[in-house]
Design an enzyme around this catalytic site. Sequence first.
Site, short mmCIF file in Angstrom:
data_model
loop_
_atom_site.label_atom_id
_atom_site.label_comp_id
_atom_site.label_asym_id
_atom_site.label_seq_id
_atom_site.Cartn_x
_atom_site.Cartn_y
_atom_site.Cartn_z
N ARG A 214 0.82 -1.21 0.00
CA ARG A 214 0.00 0.00 0.00
C ARG A 214 0.85 1.26 0.00
NH1 ARG A 214 -3.00 2.10 -2.58
NH2 ARG A 214 -4.09 0.09 -2.60
N LYS B 116 0.46 25.40 -4.30
CA LYS B 116 -0.74 24.74 -3.77
C LYS B 116 -0.52 23.24 -3.77
CE LYS B 116 -3.63 28.50 -5.48
NZ LYS B 116 -4.70 28.91 -6.44
N LYS C 185 2.23 40.07 -4.45
CA LYS C 185 0.84 39.72 -4.74
C LYS C 185 -0.10 40.83 -4.30
CE LYS C 185 -0.28 35.52 -4.98
NZ LYS C 185 -0.72 34.12 -4.72
N GLU D 265 2.10 40.55 -9.35
CA GLU D 265 0.75 40.15 -9.74
C GLU D 265 -0.03 41.38 -10.14
OE1 GLU D 265 -1.71 37.13 -7.47
OE2 GLU D 265 -2.80 38.97 -6.98
N ASP E 82 -3.47 38.03 -13.47
CA ASP E 82 -4.36 37.23 -12.63
C ASP E 82 -5.81 37.32 -13.07
OD1 ASP E 82 -4.82 35.56 -10.36
OD2 ASP E 82 -5.66 37.30 -9.33
#
Length: 361
Positions: free
Chosen positions: A174, A209, A241, A275, A296
């Site tokens: 596993r 992320k 940002k 950004e 963005d």
Amino acid sequence: MIGTRSATNGRNCPGPPHRIYGGALRFSTRPGSPRRIQSRPRRSPRLNPTVWSRAAPVASEFGLQPDVAGVHARHVTLSPGEIAAAVRRALAEDIGRGDATTLALVPARARARARMVARVPLTVAGLDFAEAAFRALNPVLQIERLARDSEAVPAGTSLLRLAGPARAVLTAERTALNFVQRLSGVATLTARFVAAVAGTRARILDTRKTTPGWRRFEKYAVTCGGGQNHRVGLFDQILIKDNHLVALRGRRPNPIAWAVRRARAVCPALAVEVEADTLAQVRQAVAAGADFILLDNMPPAKLRRAVRLVAGRARTEASGGVTLENVRVIAETGVDFISVGALTHSAPAVDIALDFEWRGR
């Protein structure tokens, strides 16, 4: 107050955590008081030494002096040591005091043959983890690699062939599959995005992320799928940002110009990305001399206008709301990069199985 001390020494940026934050964090423990984070002065530079000692080699690997033209062309490579450490943690989590079922039912001298098989078409990633898991349980297992990381394989392809003590194969199964299924899932989704923009100038990037503790593994899987790595962490590139700009309201001549100038002064070795949500911000970022401009959540028509405004004076990166359905349209606007958070936060694990052929006692 947290964050008031300088984070640099004139050569390295950022500095160790105790220098960035200027104090040690502790929880209030007075009876009846709410549990809250406080800061207090710290004389000894020993706050979070483990965190910094682990971050420093990563910073060194990618350099705190990146080539600006290629800063978005990082490719994470994994060392045998970090793979082995991750596998040890995963095995300890799974096995605990022992594999009760296998120890109870399978004779110690039983042997088995097994194949790790792709049940669906996929791009392979993580075979080193699988091999390390099996060898950690029994180093004399015979393991034959039948595929390689980065390889696109059809359904039914055998990835590994194993032979040896059955207990070791059963107990590590596993853990080995978890690594390969997850990382191959990231690689497979990345390969689909890369194929979708083929023939354009755009290159597919990942983001931060990622699964906590798995960032480097998932970024490695992105490269297996043909993507490229954005910044590895907060240490290897400046990215100004929207929330940074909100905190800098009132700075002159404008928050973007002030932020870029300050970033250059404090961290001269790092590339600077800004950004931008609006075309006005794009103009300000170009005028400030940003190396990269992150466009963005702009629709395609606005992206085209932004690319024309930049006119090659900075690299452009589209971000926000990118899917397999719209990534081609975004790429055709002329942006240099497209960052896709879904590569790591939404990639499904792919179907891979371990098929056994028992050999008896």
